[in-house]
Design an enzyme around this catalytic site. Structure first.
Site, PDB file in Angstrom:
ATOM      1  N   LEU A   1       3.853  12.299  16.566  1.00 16.34           N
ATOM      2  CA  LEU A   1       4.638  12.115  17.793  1.00 16.34           C
ATOM      3  C   LEU A   1       6.060  11.655  17.469  1.00 16.34           C
ATOM      4  O   LEU A   1       6.938  11.667  18.328  1.00 16.34           O
ATOM      5  CB  LEU A   1       3.953  11.122  18.729  1.00 16.34           C
ATOM      6  CG  LEU A   1       2.621  11.609  19.300  1.00 16.34           C
ATOM      7  CD1 LEU A   1       2.032  10.564  20.238  1.00 16.34           C
ATOM      8  CD2 LEU A   1       2.787  12.925  20.040  1.00 16.34           C
TER       9      LEU A   1
ATOM     10  N   LYS B   1      -6.164  21.902   3.668  1.00 17.74           N
ATOM     11  CA  LYS B   1      -5.599  21.461   2.388  1.00 17.74           C
ATOM     12  C   LYS B   1      -5.716  22.621   1.408  1.00 17.74           C
ATOM     13  O   LYS B   1      -6.562  23.505   1.589  1.00 17.74           O
ATOM     14  CB  LYS B   1      -6.410  20.287   1.834  1.00 17.74           C
ATOM     15  CG  LYS B   1      -6.456  19.065   2.745  1.00 17.74           C
ATOM     16  CD  LYS B   1      -5.341  18.125   2.451  1.00 17.74           C
ATOM     17  CE  LYS B   1      -5.391  16.879   3.300  1.00 17.74           C
ATOM     18  NZ  LYS B   1      -4.105  16.270   3.522  1.00 17.74           N
TER      19      LYS B   1
ATOM     20  N   GLY C   1       0.828  -1.217   0.000  1.00 16.69           N
ATOM     21  CA  GLY C   1       0.000   0.000   0.000  1.00 16.69           C
ATOM     22  C   GLY C   1       0.858   1.261   0.000  1.00 16.69           C
ATOM     23  O   GLY C   1       2.090   1.210   0.098  1.00 16.69           O
TER      24      GLY C   1
ATOM     25  N   HIS D   1      -3.257  14.567  15.388  1.00 16.82           N
ATOM     26  CA  HIS D   1      -1.947  15.218  15.411  1.00 16.82           C
ATOM     27  C   HIS D   1      -1.955  16.505  16.241  1.00 16.82           C
ATOM     28  O   HIS D   1      -1.140  16.677  17.157  1.00 16.82           O
ATOM     29  CB  HIS D   1      -1.481  15.579  14.001  1.00 16.82           C
ATOM     30  CG  HIS D   1      -1.513  14.432  13.028  1.00 16.82           C
ATOM     31  ND1 HIS D   1      -1.261  13.141  13.408  1.00 16.82           N
ATOM     32  CD2 HIS D   1      -1.754  14.388  11.690  1.00 16.82           C
ATOM     33  CE1 HIS D   1      -1.351  12.360  12.342  1.00 16.82           C
ATOM     34  NE2 HIS D   1      -1.661  13.101  11.296  1.00 16.82           N
TER      35      HIS D   1
HETATM   36  C1  BG6 Z   1      -1.960  12.400   7.756  1.00 15.97           C
HETATM   37  C2  BG6 Z   1      -3.218  12.889   7.125  1.00 15.97           C
HETATM   38  O1  BG6 Z   1      -2.235  11.799   8.988  1.00 15.97           O
HETATM   39  O2  BG6 Z   1      -1.069  13.481   7.947  1.00 15.97           O
HETATM   40  C3  BG6 Z   1      -2.926  13.618   5.834  1.00 15.97           C
HETATM   41  O3  BG6 Z   1      -4.084  11.795   6.871  1.00 15.97           O
HETATM   42  C4  BG6 Z   1      -1.897  14.688   6.059  1.00 15.97           C
HETATM   43  O4  BG6 Z   1      -4.107  14.175   5.289  1.00 15.97           O
HETATM   44  C5  BG6 Z   1      -0.692  14.123   6.758  1.00 15.97           C
HETATM   45  O5  BG6 Z   1      -1.540  15.191   4.795  1.00 15.97           O
HETATM   46  C6  BG6 Z   1       0.322  15.186   7.112  1.00 15.97           C
HETATM   47  O6  BG6 Z   1       1.482  14.560   7.550  1.00 15.97           O
HETATM   48  P1  BG6 Z   1       2.918  15.056   7.086  1.00 15.97           P
HETATM   49  O7  BG6 Z   1       3.849  14.130   7.761  1.00 15.97           O
HETATM   50  O8  BG6 Z   1       2.948  14.964   5.601  1.00 15.97           O
HETATM   51  O9  BG6 Z   1       3.018  16.469   7.558  1.00 15.97           O
END
Ligand code: BG6
Length: 824
Positions: A237, A391, A66, A298
């Protein structure tokens, strides 16, 4: 390793050493006896080393072909191999998926080929290491329980064959959550390692959709795995700047002690801005939206790391978890007004295309959210925490910024400040998660604050970069540190999983606490139309927002719709006036929760103004429990004209607990209202449930004392307004079905027994309540639907349903119900 295997191994190495010795030197050769001790040493070392090298760990990556696996997980596993194999750990990596073996093997081979080594590894060495890793990694089709059993057997056979000791198995679930239960069952029944080895299962979000689904999923997984076996990943984290928040607070305790609080902090911003949109992911995104995707996990995790009290031992995961949970408890409930929502303009079209929706379909899923959070404790009271993510924004950047209050006023212009650290500069601490201007993680502290301490081996001061400006200031304004070696979040987390470090993962309690916080808001926003935005730099100031009281609002008025979108959808019921009708022959106000609370707060304020105008004071008796919390918050936040200085606050009922107990109704009133408004303390009348260090003892005559206080201050014992709720069993105040106490007679205040804990209560009696000029009954939530229906049909039967005994002698009764309670 079982002792028998140790013996076999050691005998083998000894025999080998003597074999080499005898074949190279004859016993009569003078060197033979000289070299003998060396051979013994070599043999023993070999034997010891062999014993050390024997720990074997199998890592099974489910969903191995995946996106997440391709992008991050295989690289993380390779990094683990690079870090640990040299220390004597043995591994086997099993990439598993539903795909047929040949096809799966092909995809896996490509992924493994694309792996990269850290910059300091020479290309030849890298190729060699990759080759070793590839040989240890195999593809496996895992579909049925039998497949899992076969895998288990193969892993056991490998360990036996190689004479190793099985240390543990890691199953990394990189699969959609609907597949969790079946896989978990198969692992539990057929793929657990033997009793001396550990099992670790790694789970990826989404962990549910709301509180109930998260709880169900947690229960389901809990039936297969122990809590300590589960590692729920929140990859934020593992981000270096995020992982540094607690250590930074710990190492700089002295400097931060006086600063990390409401007296000094102006506000905290937790931000994740993205330029990409959700194209290609709408089947996931349409169900989750930005709050569930990013804020619930997050950004909330980061918020708690900033807001929680720092444990004495910041490295103890148990203490960190406990403090985190306390932080969750202090979060003030969110309301619809706590959020602003947006959706990039192309989103609905992407959904229509990818999910085959009809032409007119308009999605209401937010792709942008700004949320205002308050932490109701002494440290943070009044400090806004702003969470923001979206986004299709103008830049990609993530950071946590603690902005300090600045009381200085500088008389001299900035031009003259050269070389001088003016107190007029903004003072801030920033945990820069990544991307943006800096392009890499960093911890930044304004030079006007203090020089921070960071772990010397792993963080270093950043070099000057005159071109970089952060939050409008040059980098030179900050003490700026970056990691010595940048590492991606998944590599860090995979290493923590391997070492059994649970502090970077989400426990079940932690997860549920977060959903408790977010679910009401998500439900409240489900039908909210987000503001459309064009995306990228064109967004201009469209998404800027500001706080007004405890509410958030976009700075700019809603502009003309760019194209017909959710904003132009037909008005929802909440856009209409509140519904007016009757219920039990009394006026009924029914509305969506926010409107209902707003209406009730307005009505209370109007009653207060009228009473103060006529009598110079307003006597308000309030119930406890959860329904009035939103009302208290509304009164605290938006009713600046409320005559608090002339208001007496009474309690309708109280639980027999000490006043500092979180269950105390007075405590709820204190937290959600009294802290925020100025009511003279001699106008506040808590119920005397705690006298002489005893709780509701008859002989302390607390109920009589309260009745006397009421008689002395409230003319005719007639409150201007009594706010009641209705329990699912038909109780009101603390007057319960099948309990005669307080339903009639002379007593104004009574001690009663509740069927649920805490059992002992003090309550205004029904006759006293019925003397009020106005009684408002607030009923909210779908759990109240059945009792609402039932009570609408019953007559005056207070013994069965005490609420049915509310019939003010000469005052007015008004019912306030939200649509869920009223219509279901
Ligand atoms: C993911 C979300 O958990 O975190 C995404 O599902 C997001 O939509 C991503 O883009 C952001 O993570 P990073 O590590 O790219 O900042």
């Amino acid at each position: 390793m079982p002792p028998s295997q140790v013996v076999t191994r050691c005998t083998l190495t000894l025999r080998l050493a003597f074999h080499v010795q005898c074949n190279t030197l004859h016993p009569r050769h003078p060197g033979f006896w000289k070299m003998l001790p060396v051979a013994v040493w070599v043999a023993l070392l070999g034997c010891l080393q062999a014993q050390e090298l024997q720990e074997h760990v199998s890592i099974i990556l489910l969903g191995a072909t995946g996106d997440l696996a391709k992008k991050y997980l295989w690289q993380g596993l390779f990094q683990l191999y690079l870090d640990e194999a040299g220390k004597g750990h043995h591994f086997s990596f099993h990439g598993a998926a539903l795909t047929a073996p040949e096809q799966g093997q092909e995809v896996l081979a490509k992924v493994l080929e694309s792996l990269s080594c850290p910059k300091d590894v020479a290309p030849d060495r890298c190729a060699e290491l990759k080759g070793q890793f590839q040989r240890l990694s195999q593809y496996r089709q895992l579909k049925t329980p039998e497949d899992y059993l076969a895998l288990s057997k193969d892993m056991e056979a490998l360990v036996q064959r190689e004479g190793l000791r099985e240390a543990g198995r890691i199953f990394y679930f990189s699969v959609p959550p609907f597949a969790y239960a079946d896989i978990a069952r198969s692992i539990n029944s057929s793929c657990r390692p033997g009793p001396d080895a550990w099992l670790r299962v790694v789970l990826e979000k989404p962990f549910g959709h709301d509180y109930l689904s998260a709880q169900q999923l947690a229960e389901e997984l809990g039936s297969f795995f122990q809590e300590e076996e589960m590692y729920r990943v929140d990859h934020y984290l593992g981000k270096q700047a995020v992982a540094q928040i607690l250590p930074f607070r710990d190492q700089n305790r002295k400097a931060l002690d006086g600063l990390w609080n409401r007296h000094h902090v102006e506000r905290v911003e937790v931000v994740l801005k993205e330029t990409l949109d959700a194209e290609g992911r709408t089947s996931f995104y349409e169900e989750y939206g930005v709050i569930r995707d990013v804020l619930q996990n997050h950004l909330t995790e980061i918020l708690t790391l900033v807001a929680m009290e720092l444990p004495h031992d910041a490295s103890s995961s148990a203490a960190v978890l406990q403090h985190k949970l306390q932080a969750f408890q202090a979060l003030r409930g969110l309301r619809r007004g706590s959020a602003v929502l947006g959706q990039y303009q192309a989103y609905s079209e992407q959904v229509r295309r990818e999910l085959h929706k009809p032409d007119g379909f308009q999605s209401l899923t937010p792709t942008f959210a700004g949320i205002l959070v308050h932490v109701d404790n002494l440290r943070w009271e009044g400090v806004p925490f702003i969470l923001m993510s979206g986004k299709a924004l103008d830049e990609r950047v993530g950071y946590v910024r603690v902005l300090f209050k600045n009381r200085a006023f500088c008389a001299q212009s900035e031009k003259q400040w050269v070389g001088d650290r003016s107190r007029c500069l903004p003072q801030q601490i920033v945990f820069y998660i990544g991307h943006g201007e800096l392009g890499s993680p960093a911890v930044l502290v304004s030079r006007t604050l203090f020089r921070p301490a960071l772990p010397a081996g792993s963080w270093k001061e950043l070099e000057a970069r005159p071109e970089v400006r952060l939050f409008g200031r040059p980098l030179s304004d900050f003490y700026a540190y970056g990691p010595v070696r940048e590492q991606d979040a998944y590599s860090t987390l995979i290493s923590h999983i391997f070492h059994g470090r649970k502090d970077s993962f989400i426990t079940t309690e932690n997860l549920l606490a977060s959903w408790v916080f977010w679910t009401p808001l998500l439900e409240g926003l489900a039908r909210e139309a987000p503001r459309l935005y064009p995306g990228g730099a064109e967004n201009g100031h469209l998404l800027d927002f500001e706080f007004r009281g405890s509410e958030l609002a976009f700075c700019l008025q809603q502009p003309e719709q760019l194209v017909p979108g959710p904003g132009s959808a037909p008005p929802r019921p909440s856009d209409f006036q509140v519904l007016r009708a009757t219920y039990r022959d009394s006026p009924l106000v029914a509305a969506w929760p926010e409107e209902l609370i707003a209406k009730l707060a307005d009505d209370i304020e109007a009653a207060a103004a009228k009473a103060v105008q006529r009598f110079g004071q307003f006597h308000l008796a309030l119930s406890g429990g959860s329904s009035p919390v939103a009302l208290f918050q509304q009164l605290a936040a938006g009713h600046y004209g409320f005559p608090w200085a002339h208001t007496h606050l009474w309690l309708v009922d109280e639980r027999c607990v000490p006043p500092w107990d979180p269950e105390s109704n007075f405590q709820g009133l204190q937290t959600h209202l009294l802290r925020h408004v100025w009511v003279p303390h001699y106008n506040v009348h808590p119920m005397p449930v705690h006298l002489r260090r005893r709780l509701c003892a008859e002989e302390d005559r607390g109920a009589q004392a309260y009745a006397e206080e009421i008689s002395a201050l409230v003319t005719n014992g007639s409150f201007d307004l009594v706010l009641l709720g209705m329990g699912t069993d038909g109780h009101t105040a603390s007057l319960f079905p099948q309990s005669p106490t307080g339903l009639d007679g002379e007593q104004l205040v009574v001690l009663t027994e509740s069927p649920v804990k805490p059992h002992h209560r003090m309550s205004l009696s029904l006759p006293l309540i019925n003397r009020a000029r106005k009684v408002a009954v607030l009923v909210m939530g779908k759990l109240k639907r059945d009792i609402t229906l039932l009570v609408s049909r019953v007559g005056h039967q207070p013994k069965k349903w005490p609420i049915s005994g509310i019939l003010p002698d000469s005052g007015q009764l008004v019912w306030y119900m939200d649509y869920e309670a009223f219509l279901g």
